[in-house]
Motif scaffolding. Structure first.
Motif, PDB file in Angstrom:
ATOM      1  N   ILE A   1     100.660   4.220 -36.591  1.00 47.16           N
ATOM      2  CA  ILE A   1     101.288   5.203 -37.487  1.00 47.16           C
ATOM      3  C   ILE A   1     100.436   5.282 -38.756  1.00 47.16           C
ATOM      4  CG2 ILE A   1     103.379   5.716 -38.850  1.00 47.16           C
ATOM      5  CD1 ILE A   1     105.008   4.273 -36.687  1.00 47.16           C
ATOM      6  N   THR A   2     100.320   6.461 -39.313  1.00 47.28           N
ATOM      7  CA  THR A   2      99.431   6.606 -40.486  1.00 47.28           C
ATOM      8  C   THR A   2      99.965   5.818 -41.681  1.00 47.28           C
ATOM      9  OG1 THR A   2     100.610   8.529 -41.321  1.00 47.28           O
ATOM     10  CG2 THR A   2      98.724   8.939 -39.857  1.00 47.28           C
ATOM     11  N   GLU A   3      99.045   5.528 -42.578  1.00 50.77           N
ATOM     12  CA  GLU A   3      99.438   4.840 -43.809  1.00 50.77           C
ATOM     13  C   GLU A   3     100.327   5.735 -44.669  1.00 50.77           C
ATOM     14  OE1 GLU A   3      96.468   5.376 -42.554  1.00 50.77           O
ATOM     15  OE2 GLU A   3      94.921   5.736 -44.062  1.00 50.77           O
ATOM     16  N   ILE A   4     100.254   7.042 -44.439  1.00 49.86           N
ATOM     17  CA  ILE A   4     101.102   7.970 -45.212  1.00 49.86           C
ATOM     18  C   ILE A   4     102.577   7.657 -44.905  1.00 49.86           C
ATOM     19  CG2 ILE A   4     101.733  10.413 -45.499  1.00 49.86           C
ATOM     20  CD1 ILE A   4      98.700  10.894 -44.503  1.00 49.86           C
ATOM     21  N   SER A   5     102.908   7.643 -43.635  1.00 48.55           N
ATOM     22  CA  SER A   5     104.293   7.351 -43.239  1.00 48.55           C
ATOM     23  C   SER A   5     104.656   5.900 -43.557  1.00 48.55           C
ATOM     24  CB  SER A   5     104.488   7.614 -41.747  1.00 48.55           C
ATOM     25  OG  SER A   5     104.261   8.964 -41.463  1.00 48.55           O
TER      26      SER A   5
ATOM     27  N   LYS B   1      95.891   8.741 -52.181  1.00 50.61           N
ATOM     28  CA  LYS B   1      96.866   9.715 -51.679  1.00 50.61           C
ATOM     29  C   LYS B   1      98.015   9.842 -52.660  1.00 50.61           C
ATOM     30  CE  LYS B   1      96.102   8.016 -46.989  1.00 50.61           C
ATOM     31  NZ  LYS B   1      95.593   6.662 -47.316  1.00 50.61           N
TER      32      LYS B   1
ATOM     33  N   VAL C   1     108.672  11.712 -45.369  1.00 52.56           N
ATOM     34  CA  VAL C   1     107.560  12.325 -46.094  1.00 52.56           C
ATOM     35  C   VAL C   1     107.758  13.838 -46.128  1.00 52.56           C
ATOM     36  CG1 VAL C   1     105.062  12.712 -46.116  1.00 52.56           C
ATOM     37  CG2 VAL C   1     105.965  10.487 -45.440  1.00 52.56           C
ATOM     38  N   GLU C   2     107.725  14.400 -47.329  1.00 53.16           N
ATOM     39  CA  GLU C   2     107.856  15.855 -47.469  1.00 53.16           C
ATOM     40  C   GLU C   2     106.479  16.504 -47.443  1.00 53.16           C
ATOM     41  OE1 GLU C   2     109.678  17.061 -51.119  1.00 53.16           O
ATOM     42  OE2 GLU C   2     109.878  19.139 -50.470  1.00 53.16           O
ATOM     43  N   ASN C   3     105.537  15.879 -48.132  1.00 54.33           N
ATOM     44  CA  ASN C   3     104.180  16.431 -48.207  1.00 54.33           C
ATOM     45  C   ASN C   3     103.250  15.339 -48.721  1.00 54.33           C
ATOM     46  OD1 ASN C   3     102.151  18.285 -48.011  1.00 54.33           O
ATOM     47  ND2 ASN C   3     103.079  19.780 -49.379  1.00 54.33           N
ATOM     48  N   PHE C   4     101.971  15.536 -48.536  1.00 54.55           N
ATOM     49  CA  PHE C   4     101.015  14.557 -49.053  1.00 54.55           C
ATOM     50  C   PHE C   4      99.696  15.243 -49.360  1.00 54.55           C
ATOM     51  CE2 PHE C   4      98.121  14.301 -45.475  1.00 54.55           C
ATOM     52  CZ  PHE C   4      98.893  14.748 -44.406  1.00 54.55           C
TER      53      PHE C   4
ATOM     54  N   MET D   1      95.429  14.048 -49.919  1.00 56.56           N
ATOM     55  CA  MET D   1      94.450  12.947 -49.896  1.00 56.56           C
ATOM     56  C   MET D   1      93.213  13.374 -50.649  1.00 56.56           C
ATOM     57  SD  MET D   1      94.516  11.815 -45.899  1.00 56.56           S
ATOM     58  CE  MET D   1      93.198  10.609 -45.977  1.00 56.56           C
TER      59      MET D   1
ATOM     60  N   ILE E   1     100.208  18.726 -55.819  1.00 59.49           N
ATOM     61  CA  ILE E   1     101.365  18.569 -54.917  1.00 59.49           C
ATOM     62  C   ILE E   1     102.672  18.464 -55.706  1.00 59.49           C
ATOM     63  CG2 ILE E   1     101.240  16.044 -54.754  1.00 59.49           C
ATOM     64  CD1 ILE E   1     101.721  16.251 -51.829  1.00 59.49           C
TER      65      ILE E   1
END
Lengths: 255, 376
Positions: free
Chosen positions: A76-80, A105, A115-118, A120, A203
């Motif tokens: 799973i990405t580091e974002i999530s 990020k 997560v709504e948006n990100f 990088m 963002i």
């Protein structure tokens, strides 16, 4: 038991959670993707928790090296994972600024924590942990002492370049022209913070704001980013393990 | 079904291997080839003159020859085209139509004239006010001028009948492709992102009549199939192009299906069909006047966002991916408008920056996977 590993570009992190979601052990090894750092981090975490490999029910990997970690049940990405990890300990967080070794990020969260948006950084290393490493080398100051050096500096030295390589040249020029290392360090830190703030503006930064990732261990950087974004930043006890914590939480939820 | 898959794979291979496809197309048709710069070169004129129009969409070519003429901030398509030209890859072309849609392309015209005197270059300018009567007249004059240069290369006049047949042939191609993209959107298992792209791209390197015939056979086969059900999220790509193909593999890796596209290299090539009324040149000029929602053709209404919203609805898509070719100014100007429109409409939008010669895809992988995780 549930294992989360975060294989970054400059460090490997491991977190073990029990079935109640309580942290049993954490480990950080300062070598990242492409090294055996992750195996060492896992061994250290297992050792601290008094566990063996076979007691791990599920493992999730995140970070730059996630795709090559074969022992993971899921990548799973580091974002999530940062979103999941931050919400595990800071329920009110709406914006995460994650500064890792080569990525920066800004992650916006919904009320639910999803997560709504990100956004990088692009390929450039400006505004990332790599910039701090370059600063440390140019200023002849160990990374661990960089924060103290910045705190001794004052505003006035501008490091205007957004490129890490050019910023390095600028720092050398400023030192050559007689500026103190502390003032140059202060200026460089402001430069990183401006870069992060610019990303955040694209963002939108909504409170509460949290900083995660290894670079957030640098208190001077957190202070500079806080000033640049104009929002208070909630301090985390151990920002470096947040990605691995989120991965472990996913491992628990997916079980 | 096996026969249809065979044709699909044949076209996929044709799209992935331009050099070999062009060689075969020239051998099979017995025609000489004329290179056509992106995006809306008048291929109909080339076709009517009995040449094979070849799309010049760059490639994975790296090198240092182009650095003599282009700065580092020029897009990777123009750098690749220049590198290929300077290394002799285009010497087999009988001529090249150079179009000008952006500052880089305008400069390329002058650079190529100086650097490549052995190539027959045919520059072409598109009017900004392409809908005004004066703009349409200018377009017709440009087409007429290019036609004259092609006639010179051919060694004889192009008759109105030849030109009309070519325009009709391209209308047929465009109508067929519109039908194909609708049907392909029902088959995520057959048309992975890479395959869909390659099949559409193959048109740039083949005789349009031969290509269209093959596409009609594919359509015939697809019409008999039931739509496939998958758990892929449906996305729409917008931008100049979605290359390198390895990026498209990442879409598949993250279970993202290209339900439709608004790419200049793909659907914009056939989204507008020439009206039937008027001479062949008038029909061609009118077609350009009607082509809206493309950043490379001045659009006072900035209708690209509306087009994307319509596409999303029409193809039941979940999200939009903005494929920004690095240093492509026209697309960069459009992005803030699109972003605002998509946010207002609550349509998930991902911006990815691409270069044709990308070797490290780690960041793009994280962006696409992160986006796919949001869509879940």
């Amino acid at each position: 038991m549930y294992l989360g590993v975060d294989i970054g570009s400059s460090a490997s992190k491991a977190v073990i959670l029990d079935k109640e979601g309580q942290i049993q052990a954490t480990a950080v090894v300062n070598t990242g993707a492409g090294s055996s750092g992750v195996d060492l981090a896992v061994r250290q975490a297992l050792g601290k928790a008094g566990l063996t490999d076979t007691q791990i029910k599920r493992c999730v990997a995140t970070g730059y090296g996630r795709v090559l970690f074969e022992r993971a049940d899921k990548q799973i990405t580091e974002i999530s994972c940062h979103a999941k990890g931050v919400r595990h300990i800071q329920k009110e967080a709406k914006t995460i600024i994650d500064i890792g070794g080569q990525d920066a990020k800004v992650i916006r969260l919904r009320d639910s924590g999803a997560v709504e948006n990100f956004i990088m950084n692009e390929k450039c290393a400006a505004g990332t942990g790599r910039f701090l490493e370059v600063m440390s080398l140019v200023l002849g100051c160990p990374l661990s002492q960089l924060s103290d050096l910045v705190k001794k500096g004052k505003t006035g030295v501008s490091i205007s370049s957004v490129c890490t390589v050019f910023a390095e040249s600028e720092m050398i020029s400023q030192l050559s022209s007689g500026q103190t290392a502390a003032d140059v360090a202060f200026g460089a830190m402001e430069s990183i913070a401006q870069r992060i703030s610019g990303m955040g503006n694209r963002i939108g930064i909504i409170p509460a704001v949290v900083m995660s990732g290894g670079a957030a261990l640098n208190q001077a950087l957190v202070d500079s980013v806080e000033a640049a974004v104009g929002q208070p930043i909630l301090r985390l006890a151990d920002p470096q393990i947040i990605g691995a914590l989120g991965a472990a939480k996913y491992a628990l939820e997916l079980a | 079904m096996n026969k249809i898959l065979q044709i699909i794979r044949q076209l996929e291979s044709a799209g992935e291997n331009p050099k070999e496809t062009i060689r075969k197309s020239m051998a099979q048709s017995g025609k000489k080839a004329i290179g056509c710069f992106p995006i809306y070169a008048p291929e109909e004129l080339v076709y009517s003159a009995g040449f094979l129009p070849i799309g010049m969409w760059g490639g994975p070519k790296n090198g240092t020859l182009s650095d003599r003429y282009l700065q580092t901030f020029c897009c990777s398509i123009m750098k690749a085209n220049t590198e290929l030209a300077l290394s002799g890859s285009y010497d087999m072309l009988s001529g090249i139509i150079l179009t000008a849609y952006c500052d880089t392309m305008k400069c390329i015209m002058e650079n190529w004239k100086m650097a490549l005197p052995h190539l027959r270059l045919i520059p072409m300018v598109y009017p900004q006010n392409r809908k005004a009567a004066s703009g349409v007249a200018f377009m017709e004059e440009e087409f007429t001028r290019v036609k004259a240069q092609l006639e010179e290369l051919r060694g004889g006049q192009i008759t109105e009948q030849e030109l009309t047949e070519a325009v009709d042939c391209y209308d047929d191609y465009r109508r067929t492709m519109q039908q194909f993209t609708k049907l392909a959107s029902r088959h995520p298992a057959i048309f992975t992102a890479r395959r869909r792209h390659a099949v559409i791209k193959a048109a740039s390197f083949m005789d349009k009549r031969v290509y269209t015939e093959k596409m009609k056979q594919i359509i015939c086969g697809l019409e008999k199939l039931e739509p496939e059900v998958t758990d892929h999220k449906r996305v729409i790509l917008t931008g100049l192009m979605a290359e390198p193909a390895e990026v498209l593999d990442l879409l598949e890796e993250n279970r993202l299906f290209v339900a439709a596209d608004d790419l200049a290299q793909e659907t914009r090539q056939f989204s507008v069909i020439a009206p039937k009324k008027g001479s062949a040149i008038e029909r061609m000029a009118q077609r350009i006047a009607m082509q809206d929602g493309c950043t490379f053709l001045y659009d006072a209404e900035k209708s690209r966002g509306i087009r994307l919203m319509e596409l999303k609805k029409q193809y039941n898509a979940d999200a939009i991916i903005f494929c920004q070719l690095k240093f492509c100014d026209p697309d960069e100007f459009d992005y803030p408008i699109i972003k605002k429109q998509m946010e207002a409409a609550e349509i998930p939008l991902l911006h990815i920056e691409l270069e044709q010669q990308m070797e490290s895809l780690g960041q793009i992988r994280t962006r696409l996977q992160g986006f796919a995780e949001i869509l879940e």
